[in-house]
Design a protein around this motif. Structure first.
Motif, PDB file in Angstrom:
ATOM      1  N   THR A   1      -5.188   2.149  -3.998  1.00 51.54           N
ATOM      2  CA  THR A   1      -6.460   1.609  -3.520  1.00 51.54           C
ATOM      3  C   THR A   1      -7.295   1.078  -4.671  1.00 51.54           C
ATOM      4  O   THR A   1      -7.160   1.529  -5.811  1.00 51.54           O
ATOM      5  CB  THR A   1      -7.264   2.694  -2.767  1.00 51.54           C
ATOM      6  OG1 THR A   1      -8.502   2.134  -2.300  1.00 51.54           O
ATOM      7  CG2 THR A   1      -7.580   3.881  -3.667  1.00 51.54           C
TER       8      THR A   1
ATOM      9  N   ASP B   1      -4.784   5.834   5.048  1.00 52.05           N
ATOM     10  CA  ASP B   1      -5.565   6.596   4.074  1.00 52.05           C
ATOM     11  C   ASP B   1      -5.972   7.947   4.628  1.00 52.05           C
ATOM     12  O   ASP B   1      -6.099   8.930   3.880  1.00 52.05           O
ATOM     13  CB  ASP B   1      -6.839   5.825   3.690  1.00 52.05           C
ATOM     14  CG  ASP B   1      -6.567   4.506   3.006  1.00 52.05           C
ATOM     15  OD1 ASP B   1      -5.429   4.290   2.547  1.00 52.05           O
ATOM     16  OD2 ASP B   1      -7.505   3.686   2.933  1.00 52.05           O
TER      17      ASP B   1
ATOM     18  N   TYR C   1      -8.242   2.109   5.523  1.00 47.15           N
ATOM     19  CA  TYR C   1      -7.062   1.982   6.380  1.00 47.15           C
ATOM     20  C   TYR C   1      -6.736   3.285   7.086  1.00 47.15           C
ATOM     21  O   TYR C   1      -7.052   4.379   6.601  1.00 47.15           O
ATOM     22  CB  TYR C   1      -5.854   1.549   5.545  1.00 47.15           C
ATOM     23  CG  TYR C   1      -5.885   0.122   5.076  1.00 47.15           C
ATOM     24  CD1 TYR C   1      -5.601  -0.923   5.950  1.00 47.15           C
ATOM     25  CD2 TYR C   1      -6.194  -0.188   3.754  1.00 47.15           C
ATOM     26  CE1 TYR C   1      -5.620  -2.249   5.522  1.00 47.15           C
ATOM     27  CE2 TYR C   1      -6.214  -1.502   3.312  1.00 47.15           C
ATOM     28  CZ  TYR C   1      -5.924  -2.526   4.204  1.00 47.15           C
ATOM     29  OH  TYR C   1      -5.945  -3.828   3.776  1.00 47.15           O
TER      30      TYR C   1
ATOM     31  N   THR D   1      -4.650  -9.118  13.272  1.00 43.20           N
ATOM     32  CA  THR D   1      -4.925  -8.116  12.251  1.00 43.20           C
ATOM     33  C   THR D   1      -6.324  -8.338  11.677  1.00 43.20           C
ATOM     34  O   THR D   1      -6.708  -9.474  11.391  1.00 43.20           O
ATOM     35  CB  THR D   1      -3.879  -8.208  11.127  1.00 43.20           C
ATOM     36  OG1 THR D   1      -2.582  -8.022  11.690  1.00 43.20           O
ATOM     37  CG2 THR D   1      -4.131  -7.170  10.052  1.00 43.20           C
TER      38      THR D   1
ATOM     39  N   SER E   1     -10.110  -2.168   1.527  1.00 44.48           N
ATOM     40  CA  SER E   1     -10.560  -1.799   2.867  1.00 44.48           C
ATOM     41  C   SER E   1     -10.224  -0.334   3.151  1.00 44.48           C
ATOM     42  O   SER E   1      -9.447   0.292   2.429  1.00 44.48           O
ATOM     43  CB  SER E   1      -9.899  -2.694   3.918  1.00 44.48           C
ATOM     44  OG  SER E   1     -10.676  -3.827   4.189  1.00 44.48           O
TER      45      SER E   1
ATOM     46  N   GLU F   1       4.405   1.618   2.097  1.00 46.03           N
ATOM     47  CA  GLU F   1       4.439   0.483   3.011  1.00 46.03           C
ATOM     48  C   GLU F   1       5.589  -0.463   2.681  1.00 46.03           C
ATOM     49  O   GLU F   1       5.825  -0.784   1.512  1.00 46.03           O
ATOM     50  CB  GLU F   1       3.107  -0.261   2.878  1.00 46.03           C
ATOM     51  CG  GLU F   1       2.933  -1.467   3.769  1.00 46.03           C
ATOM     52  CD  GLU F   1       1.581  -2.121   3.527  1.00 46.03           C
ATOM     53  OE1 GLU F   1       0.759  -2.138   4.462  1.00 46.03           O
ATOM     54  OE2 GLU F   1       1.340  -2.602   2.400  1.00 46.03           O
TER      55      GLU F   1
ATOM     56  N   SER G   1      -0.155  -5.300   9.110  1.00 40.16           N
ATOM     57  CA  SER G   1      -1.175  -4.248   9.169  1.00 40.16           C
ATOM     58  C   SER G   1      -2.161  -4.248   8.015  1.00 40.16           C
ATOM     59  O   SER G   1      -3.280  -3.747   8.168  1.00 40.16           O
ATOM     60  CB  SER G   1      -0.495  -2.877   9.234  1.00 40.16           C
ATOM     61  OG  SER G   1       0.319  -2.772  10.375  1.00 40.16           O
ATOM     62  N   ALA G   2      -1.774  -4.746   6.844  1.00 50.13           N
ATOM     63  CA  ALA G   2      -2.738  -4.868   5.755  1.00 50.13           C
ATOM     64  C   ALA G   2      -3.693  -6.015   6.075  1.00 50.13           C
ATOM     65  O   ALA G   2      -3.349  -6.950   6.796  1.00 50.13           O
ATOM     66  CB  ALA G   2      -2.020  -5.112   4.428  1.00 50.13           C
ATOM     67  N   ALA G   3      -4.885  -5.939   5.533  1.00 55.07           N
ATOM     68  CA  ALA G   3      -5.938  -6.878   5.904  1.00 55.07           C
ATOM     69  C   ALA G   3      -5.528  -8.328   5.675  1.00 55.07           C
ATOM     70  O   ALA G   3      -4.952  -8.666   4.648  1.00 55.07           O
ATOM     71  CB  ALA G   3      -7.206  -6.562   5.112  1.00 55.07           C
TER      72      ALA G   3
ATOM     73  N   ARG H   1       0.837  -1.202   0.000  1.00 58.85           N
ATOM     74  CA  ARG H   1       0.000   0.000   0.000  1.00 58.85           C
ATOM     75  C   ARG H   1       0.875   1.256   0.000  1.00 58.85           C
ATOM     76  O   ARG H   1       2.073   1.189   0.262  1.00 58.85           O
ATOM     77  CB  ARG H   1      -0.920   0.006   1.223  1.00 58.85           C
ATOM     78  CG  ARG H   1      -1.887  -1.169   1.234  1.00 58.85           C
ATOM     79  CD  ARG H   1      -2.744  -1.187   2.483  1.00 58.85           C
ATOM     80  NE  ARG H   1      -1.940  -1.379   3.679  1.00 58.85           N
ATOM     81  CZ  ARG H   1      -1.965  -0.605   4.755  1.00 58.85           C
ATOM     82  NH1 ARG H   1      -2.752   0.459   4.793  1.00 58.85           N
ATOM     83  NH2 ARG H   1      -1.208  -0.863   5.798  1.00 58.85           N
TER      84      ARG H   1
ATOM     85  N   LYS I   1      -6.568  -4.198  -0.939  1.00 56.04           N
ATOM     86  CA  LYS I   1      -6.561  -2.740  -1.067  1.00 56.04           C
ATOM     87  C   LYS I   1      -7.960  -2.154  -1.224  1.00 56.04           C
ATOM     88  O   LYS I   1      -8.124  -1.041  -1.723  1.00 56.04           O
ATOM     89  CB  LYS I   1      -5.678  -2.333  -2.249  1.00 56.04           C
ATOM     90  CG  LYS I   1      -4.211  -2.700  -2.065  1.00 56.04           C
ATOM     91  CD  LYS I   1      -3.379  -2.303  -3.265  1.00 56.04           C
ATOM     92  CE  LYS I   1      -1.915  -2.691  -3.090  1.00 56.04           C
ATOM     93  NZ  LYS I   1      -1.102  -2.367  -4.292  1.00 56.04           N
TER      94      LYS I   1
END
Length: 790
Positions: A225, A267, A264, A364, A262, A285, A293-295, A206, A260
């Motif tokens: 995104t 963002d 965050y 997470t 979700s 990132e 940290s990413a979904a 990201r 990408k």
């Protein structure tokens, strides 16, 4: 609409710039005076934040600002939440739903390793990271909840104490009478299947760049995104600005896969910092951040019961389903109900009941990832079908032949709602044809005949089948705008975002046919909120249907305007005109042809005369998509299993699929191949594992195995086209399909290879040690009985 380009195997228009290294990703966005952000992330799975000391960090070289929640309290609005049950679904299913606010910077408590606690902004990324190391945080660790099966039980440590429970979603649903059907079955197969936590892992992580313009009070942000308009909506709330003052641009994306899509913290935080400091701010990132940290995704447990007659006819189904959502229930009922809506798949089952519990844990947060509940539920269902076939001593292919819904039964109404609240009714397809096509392409009968001889030589080969029916292209719309410039060239803008799917080519094919222009006249731009005022984005296999039909609608409107202008210019009725290759002519008189540029110029007023019509060659469309289309496929996997090590080698893989009318077979093949590769990862390699303390055990690609090119055979595809009656272009979604069936097909193939040993694989990934343990258990000598004295 003509079909000069629609359906043609056109080479991707975007590929040359990527091959030249001229793609523009978010990290390629450079602005004068840009600052760089870095984040302090929680090392604890669950803790109270007692105190944050920032003095040392603020004095580090190059540091411009250090922000905690208290410093940015004005802008600390909860991150976006999704997944409210639409009215039609809420009327049919009684959901128990809990969602908690998550703030961009943690407030008082952290709930998973990786949650953001503070932000540092400096003139260099390295200096920002150095300053993060200088931050001092006093934490008071709290008990953790990490196991989905115990997290929902009384007495478990609570992730959100105000709930009084860790249950985020719970519901029961039934069609027919499953208890009666199971009670009357000749045989009932019961098994528990576990699907691990694994993730999208796009090649590009990201990233966010934001610039605040004090002159007119506008913000521009570039974001990697899939959902530019959703990001814009979130910033409208956070920054308290109207949408026309916030522009969100999704540049080229190096993969998305739902990860990408979700909302965050970054963002919001990067734009907040840009506004607070009055300077551009950038954050890219790194892989460690991405993994914590990413979904995350997947992670379900199913205890499933199948009832059947002795001839293999399935009569009833019951499933107890658990889902692990991570620390926040960001997506509401989406993952739990998606799982239920796709459980039956292509099978003719009228009696079903489910009991679903989705819990929060100190991990997470989860989000939809390529398939979004479908790979998990298909794994449980198709593994159960194969176990049933073995119990009945029937060929798994024959059990499917007996139970797949036949084409003459379509449309097939299940008597329950889909996730969008509309009736779950399969629109078109031929599931038995897909099954036979896949079996034929994979030479299923030959593999069966060769197995005994191969085993005698020490080669344990197996073949596995999995089929699915997938609700695709969820609505309710996507925005598209089509415009002609002064040269008659075509600009297409859409809210759909391309992350590698070939939108610039496939959407150009749609527009070129609708307008009657050469393909290279069309330029497609997606994911820029300035291009189209309302949009949704790319996820849920939706862009081809939603954006494609909107582009076709808008292009037809522009075509009508071109014909009106050309009619005035040529002194002919628009109905008497034809368009071909960007030229308009009177039917039967090709010598009268004028090109689009001449038509446009004739409409522009001059000092000598007004235009022949108003020079308005622009149209915007929002094609309404009230419910989904149902794509389907059958996958067949052939594997070899090494009995000594448990290693699994994928020998052959075949997909016979239906995605309605195909825009571009090359792109369709690429989508299927990429999805299969990710499904193979879930079947054999990937595991986002945690320990009992909630610490991530797979924090880098050294610990998180992914398939390499050498792990994949040539993926063979068979295209079946059964147009959907639910949209003018007859399309269905495709993007997720390849990832849905590989775990089930491969696990079924492993079981088949080891059938003489009676092995039953019940969880993924099928790592060598796991398969070897099953082999060892199956071949271990029975314990000796008690000795008796002579």
């Amino acid at each position: 609409m003509g079909a000069k380009y629609f359906g043609a195997a056109v080479r991707r228009l975007e590929d040359p710039r990527f091959l030249r290294g001229e793609g523009r990703f978010v990290d390629d966005v450079t602005l004068p005076g840009v600052l760089h952000a870095a984040f302090l992330r929680s090392p604890h799975a669950h803790a109270t934040i007692v105190k944050i000391r920032t003095d040392a960090a603020k004095t580090k070289p190059g540091v411009v600002a250090v922000f905690t929640h208290a410093d940015l309290a004005r802008w600390m609005k909860p991150l976006p939440l999704f997944g409210t049950a639409p009215p039609g679904l809420a009327a049919a299913v009684k959901f128990e739903v809990r969602q908690a606010a998550q703030y961009p910077l943690a407030k008082e408590r952290v709930r998973y390793v990786g949650e953001i606690v503070a932000m540092v902004v400096a003139d260099d990324r390295g200096r920002a990271e150095d300053a993060v190391e200088a931050l001092e945080v006093e934490y008071a660790p709290r008990p953790v909840a990490v196991d989905m099966l115990t997290a929902g039980e009384p007495g478990a440590s609570l992730v959100h104490p105000e709930w009084g429970t860790n249950v985020a979603v719970a519901f029961r649903h039934a069609i027919g009478d499953a208890d009666r059907a199971l009670a009357g079955a000749d045989v009932v197969l019961e098994e528990t299947f576990r699907i691990q936590r694994y993730v999208g892992m796009p090649l590009e992580g990201r990233g966010v760049v934001a610039a605040w313009d004090r002159r007119d009070g506008t913000l521009t942000t570039w974001n990697s995104t899939q959902v530019s308009h959703f990001v814009q909506q979130g910033l409208v709330t956070t920054l308290e600005l109207p949408p026309n003052r916030i522009r969100v641009i999704a540049p080229d994306l190096g993969g998305g896969f739902g990860t990408k899509a979700s909302g965050y913290a970054e963002d919001a935080l990067v734009p907040i910092a840009a506004r607070a400091l009055g300077r551009p701010v950038k954050w890219i990132e790194d892989r460690r951040e991405h993994m914590m940290s990413a979904a995350h995704a997947r992670h379900q447990t199913h205890t499933i019961r199948l009832g059947a007659r002795r001839d293999g006819t399935i009569v009833g189904l019951a499933d107890r389903i658990w889902l692990d959502l991570g620390a926040y229930n960001v997506w509401g009922i989406v993952l739990p109900y998606n799982t239920v809506a796709h459980l039956i798949g292509p099978y003719r089952i009228r009696d079903m009941k489910v009991d679903v519990t989705a819990v929060v844990t100190n991990k997470t947060p989860n989000a939809p990832y390529r398939g979004a509940g479908r790979p998990e539920t298909v794994f449980a269902m198709d593994r159960a079908v194969d176990c049933l076939a073995r119990t009945l001593r029937l060929d798994p292919a024959d059990v499917r032949r007996k139970n797949y819904i036949r084409p003459e039964e379509l449309p097939f109404d299940f008597g329950m709602p889909y996730r969008d609240g509309n009736p779950l009714v399969y629109d078109s397809g031929d599931f038995p044809a897909a099954l036979e096509s896949a079996l034929t392409a994979a030479e299923y009968d030959r593999v069966r005949k060769e197995q005994a001889a191969l085993r005698a030589r020490g080669l344990w080969r197996g073949v596995g089948i999995s089929g699915y029916v997938e609700g695709t292209a969820i609505g309710p719309f996507e925005g598209a705008r089509v415009t002609l410039d002064a040269a008659g060239r075509v600009q297409v803008a859409t809210g759909a975002v391309c992350s590698g799917q070939g939108h610039e080519t496939s959407f150009a094919q749609v527009a070129a046919d609708a307008l009657g222009v050469p393909l290279d006249w069309v330029t497609v731009t997606g994911g820029d909120t300035a291009g189209v005022p309302f949009g949704i984005g790319t996820f849920a296999s939706r862009s081809g249907v939603t954006a494609g039909n909107s582009i076709a609608d808008a292009a037809r409107q522009v075509r009508a305007k071109v014909l009106a202008a050309a009619g005035a210019l040529l002194e002919a009725a628009p109905d008497d005109l034809e368009i071909e290759d960007g030229r308009v002519f009177v039917r039967g008189a090709p010598a009268s042809a004028v090109d689009f540029a001449r038509v446009v110029q004739a409409a522009i007023p001059t000092f000598a005369r007004p235009g022949v019509v108003t020079p308005d060659f622009d149209a915007t469309a929002y094609h309404h998509v009230p419910t989904v289309t149902f794509a389907s496929a059958v996958h067949v996997a052939v594997v070899d299993v090494d009995r000594d090590t448990g290693a699994v080698k994928l020998v052959r893989y075949v997909v016979a699929h239906d995605c309605g009318k195909v825009i571009n077979p090359i792109i369709v093949d690429g989508q299927v191949h990429g999805g299969v590769a990710q499904g193979v990862g879930g079947a054999l390699f990937e595991d986002m594992a945690y320990d009992a303390a909630g610490q991530l055990l797979a924090g880098s690609l050294m610990d998180y195995a992914m398939p390499a090119a050498g792990d994949l055979p040539l993926i063979e595809t068979v295209h079946l086209e059964f147009p959907s009656p639910r949209n003018p272009l007859g399309m269905k979604g495709l993007g997720e399909g390849g990832a849905i069936s590989p775990p089930a097909a491969i696990a079924n193939a492993i079981d088949d290879a080891l059938a003489p040993l009676g092995v039953r694989l019940t969880e993924t990934p099928a790592l060598p040690w796991r398969v070897h343990a099953l082999i060892a258990a199956a071949t271990a000598p029975a314990p000796a009985g008690p000795r008796t004295r002579a």
